[in-house]
Design an enzyme around this catalytic site. Structure first.
Site, PDB file in Angstrom:
ATOM      1  N   ARG A  96       0.918  -1.100  -0.045  1.00  0.00           N
ATOM      2  CA  ARG A  96      -0.159  -0.120  -0.041  1.00  0.00           C
ATOM      3  C   ARG A  96       0.866   1.218   0.144  1.00  0.00           C
ATOM      4  O   ARG A  96       2.076   1.210   0.526  1.00  0.00           O
ATOM      5  CB  ARG A  96      -0.833   0.014   1.170  1.00  0.00           C
ATOM      6  CG  ARG A  96      -1.772   1.147   1.576  1.00  0.00           C
ATOM      7  CD  ARG A  96      -2.895   0.986   0.815  1.00  0.00           C
ATOM      8  NE  ARG A  96      -4.130   2.019   0.855  1.00  0.00           N
ATOM      9  CZ  ARG A  96      -5.116   2.156   0.140  1.00  0.00           C
ATOM     10  NH1 ARG A  96      -5.170   1.802  -1.313  1.00  0.00           N
ATOM     11  NH2 ARG A  96      -5.905   3.110   0.473  1.00  0.00           N
ATOM     12  N   THR A 372      -7.407  -0.739  -8.545  1.00  0.00           N
ATOM     13  CA  THR A 372      -8.304  -1.244  -8.207  1.00  0.00           C
ATOM     14  C   THR A 372      -8.623  -1.902  -9.529  1.00  0.00           C
ATOM     15  O   THR A 372      -9.659  -1.439  -9.855  1.00  0.00           O
ATOM     16  CB  THR A 372      -9.154  -0.196  -7.532  1.00  0.00           C
ATOM     17  OG1 THR A 372      -8.601   0.768  -6.711  1.00  0.00           O
ATOM     18  CG2 THR A 372     -10.315  -1.026  -7.213  1.00  0.00           C
ATOM     19  N   ASN A 392      -6.250   4.423  -6.972  1.00  0.00           N
ATOM     20  CA  ASN A 392      -7.269   4.817  -6.258  1.00  0.00           C
ATOM     21  C   ASN A 392      -8.342   5.366  -7.424  1.00  0.00           C
ATOM     22  O   ASN A 392      -9.087   4.334  -7.922  1.00  0.00           O
ATOM     23  CB  ASN A 392      -7.102   6.278  -5.653  1.00  0.00           C
ATOM     24  CG  ASN A 392      -8.298   6.488  -4.461  1.00  0.00           C
ATOM     25  OD1 ASN A 392      -9.142   5.713  -4.310  1.00  0.00           O
ATOM     26  ND2 ASN A 392      -8.233   7.654  -3.802  1.00  0.00           N
ATOM     27  N   SER A 444     -10.276  -0.399   1.125  1.00  0.00           N
ATOM     28  CA  SER A 444     -11.205  -1.279   1.153  1.00  0.00           C
ATOM     29  C   SER A 444     -11.299  -2.748   0.268  1.00  0.00           C
ATOM     30  O   SER A 444     -11.953  -3.580   0.424  1.00  0.00           O
ATOM     31  CB  SER A 444     -12.652  -0.568   0.459  1.00  0.00           C
ATOM     32  OG  SER A 444     -12.787   0.460   1.418  1.00  0.00           O
ATOM     33  N   GLY A 465     -13.874   0.831  -4.836  1.00  0.00           N
ATOM     34  CA  GLY A 465     -13.702   1.716  -3.415  1.00  0.00           C
ATOM     35  C   GLY A 465     -14.604   0.951  -2.311  1.00  0.00           C
ATOM     36  O   GLY A 465     -14.561  -0.367  -2.021  1.00  0.00           O
TER      37      GLY A 465
HETATM   38  O1  DON Z   1      -8.050   1.333  -1.484  1.00  0.00           O
HETATM   39  C1  DON Z   1      -9.333   1.692  -1.751  1.00  0.00           C
HETATM   40  O2  DON Z   1     -10.123   1.167  -1.083  1.00  0.00           O
HETATM   41  C2  DON Z   1      -9.685   2.441  -2.813  1.00  0.00           C
HETATM   42  N1  DON Z   1      -8.397   3.453  -3.092  1.00  0.00           N
HETATM   43  C3  DON Z   1      -9.922   1.563  -4.159  1.00  0.00           C
HETATM   44  C4  DON Z   1     -10.410   2.460  -5.015  1.00  0.00           C
HETATM   45  C5  DON Z   1     -11.140   1.673  -6.153  1.00  0.00           C
HETATM   46  O3  DON Z   1     -11.536   0.480  -6.094  1.00  0.00           O
HETATM   47  C6  DON Z   1     -11.557   2.486  -7.408  1.00  0.00           C
HETATM   48  N2  DON Z   1     -12.226   1.744  -8.352  1.00  0.00           N
HETATM   49  N3  DON Z   1     -13.248   1.647  -8.621  1.00  0.00           N
END
Ligand code: DON
Length: 560
Positions: A96, A372, A392, A444, A465
């Protein structure tokens, strides 16, 4: 019985595989890759065919996605890899992004304390220190069998020689045209000399190829030091971004124990903090295990009621208790305790409890923590890899590192910039997820592997997200509880609730007319129709791998 119907009856009765009106998943006996880009999945299969294991293939897919799926595939972002080895052991690798050392709690607030989302959501100011290159190389060196140059070679070729844009990818890039033309470095890559791309165009990324070659030659130093580091730092200096040479050099991958729980005779292995996705998934499964499910109940009002009430409690706890466990004492043991789930279960009644009446649980004493896009991989040795990676938002910070050819992430928006202030996913947070130098922002992402008798039976994950854990959970239930074949489990419409806002969002066909009426009678609020996740899954049945890519996207399952 008519001979034809008898035949069908025979097949249905004696096949372990359940046929439905959904298309068959892709079958394979020796290996399977499911990712958001068919080209990247094919790269992974080539690595498996060369004798590489699932980790080699996953790393090759990761680098290939950085080329062929620029909306989320990346070297400028971060992610999580969950691995289940054929010896029955599991691990997880946390790559991360981290907050730069000059970041601080109030960096996205104006002098009156108002939240400034344009700073946390776009441009260099929104970027955390990237972890993907370090993470993929860590995984390869520790658990792979092939040299870096071999697994990165296909990505270099795809960047250098280009590949043909299909309709959906051209459309995706063009959808962000107005963002890209704001940044000359992005315009250079994501427009065709200033105009939009067309289906059938060859998409060449020379600068990215050069960066990938440096990584191939020098390993992580090819990215975190030297020419590429110079380019990142220069760009930060010119734009108010915070990432320094020290931030890059000091970036550390962390290998963590995955979090594990049981569900109706299965073991579910998933990512722990700094992702909250796995915690929500396991907390929800612990709670839902207490319900009896009728096989005919799927997406009825009673089923949706059970899911929604469960999600409200899990997301309420997230808002208070989840953050980077290296910085904050996340009460993981308490949250994942089965007795705790039963106590919550006892509070769920026939009617919806308004979110305003649900608050995060206070635990008497925290145990200090012990701690993602998605792709799923399995090899013929039985090693399973589940990776979710992100910059993101789609195309991250929208800004390319000039001359280095890759997009920066806008991951800093995943921190809670101000207590109670929703981020771009409507998620609120507090102390546990406040910005601190060197800290990882709460995620998430929920890369997951479900086991039966310590062998992988389902590998899955999703972007989306805040909707990731609920999407993953519904596919798990579709497959394990409702007996759907994996493609049907992935395709079937989903719902989502995240405590705040207090409403049920839903996909087309997820809440039919009478179901909606019944939910309203139970005091539920019906929210927005939207797409919920994009799951890439593999099911393993009797030694056969079944790959299912999500029709909400335009990825590919490839097996052999
Ligand atoms: O780490 C996370 O939860 C978010 N940054 C994920 C972003 C994401 O899934 C965007 N996709 N649609």
């Amino acid at each position: 019985m008519h001979i034809f119907f008898r035949g069908v009856f025979f097949v249905l009765l004696f096949s372990s595989f359940v046929f439905t009106q959904h298309p068959d998943p892709v079958r394979g006996k020796n290996g399977m890759i499911v990712s958001a880009s068919k080209i990247a999945s094919e790269v992974g299969i080539q690595i498996l065919k060369k004798g590489g294991n699932a980790i080699d293939a996953a790393v090759a897919v990761g680098f290939a996605l950085a080329v062929t799926y620029p909306a989320a595939g990346n070297i400028g972002g971060g992610g999580f890899m969950v691995i289940h080895f054929n010896n029955g052991k599991s691990t997880s690798i946390d790559f991360r992004e981290k907050a730069p050392m000059y970041s601080h709690e109030k960096m996205y607030l104006d002098s009156n304390g108002n939240f400034l989302p344009h700073l946390s959501q776009e441009g260099e100011t929104s970027s955390g220190v990237p972890g993907s290159v370090a993470g993929l190389i860590y995984a390869l060196e520790k658990y792979g069998t092939l040299p870096l140059r071999e697994v990165i070679k296909p990505a270099i070729k795809l960047a250098e020689k280009g590949f043909i844009l299909d309709y959906r990818l051209a459309q995706s890039i063009n959808a962000f045209y107005s963002d890209f033309i704001k940044y000359p470095s992005s315009m250079k890559i994501f427009t065709k000399n200033g105009s939009k791309f067309e289906e059938g165009d060859r998409f060449i990324q020379k600068d990215l190829a050069k960066t990938l070659k440096l990584i191939s030659k020098k390993g992580r130093d090819g990215f975190y030091k030297g020419e590429v580091a110079d380019k990142i730092v220069n760009q930060m200096r010119n734009s108010g971004g915070l990432i320094t040479y020290e931030d890059l050099e000091n970036y550390k991958v962390v290998e963590r124990e995955p979090i594990i729980s049981t569900f109706k005779g299965y073991k579910v292995v998933t990512m722990g903090p700094p992702s909250g996705g796995g915690v929500i998934l396991l907390q929800s499964l612990n709670l839902l295990e207490n319900f009896e499910f009728n096989k005919d109940e799927w997406n009825s009002s009673s089923y949706i009621h059970k899911l929604v009430e469960t999600f409200k409690y899990a997301y309420a706890d997230r808002s208070k208790h989840l953050g980077d466990s290296d910085f904050y004492p996340v009460p993981l043991i308490e949250l994942l305790n089965k007795d705790y789930a039963q106590r919550i279960f006892a509070q769920i009644g026939e009617y919806a409890t308004p979110s305003s009446q649900i608050s995060p649980t206070e635990f008497p004493k925290y145990d200090e923590s012990q701690e993602t896009t998605h792709y799923s991989v399995i090899d013929k040795f039985g090693n399973a890899v589940s990776v979710t990676t992100t910059i993101n938002s789609a195309y991250g910070a929208k800004v390319v590192v000039d001359g280095a050819g890759f997009l920066l992430n806008n991951e800093m928006d995943d921190f809670s910039a101000k207590p109670g202030e929703p981020n771009q996913f409507g998620l609120t947070g507090s102390e546990a997820n406040k910005i601190e130098p060197g800290k990882r922002m709460l995620s998430s992402m929920t890369p997951t592997i479900v086991l039966k008798d310590d062998k992988a039976v389902l590998i899955l994950g999703s972007p989306g997200g805040s909707t990731i854990p609920t999407a993953v959970l519904q596919v798990v239930l579709n497959y394990l509880v409702f007996g759907m074949q994996v493609q049907a489990a992935v395709n079937s419409p989903r719902i989502h609730h995240q405590w705040l806002p207090d409403r049920i969002d839903f996909e087309d066909q997820a809440i039919l007319y009478d179901v909606k009426e019944n939910l309203i009678k139970k005091n539920h609020v019906i929210g927005e129709k939207r797409i919920l996740g994009r799951v890439e899954a593999i099911a393993i049945e009797n030694g056969i791998f079944y790959g299912a890519t999500d029709p909400r996207g335009y990825g590919g399952a490839v097996g052999y």
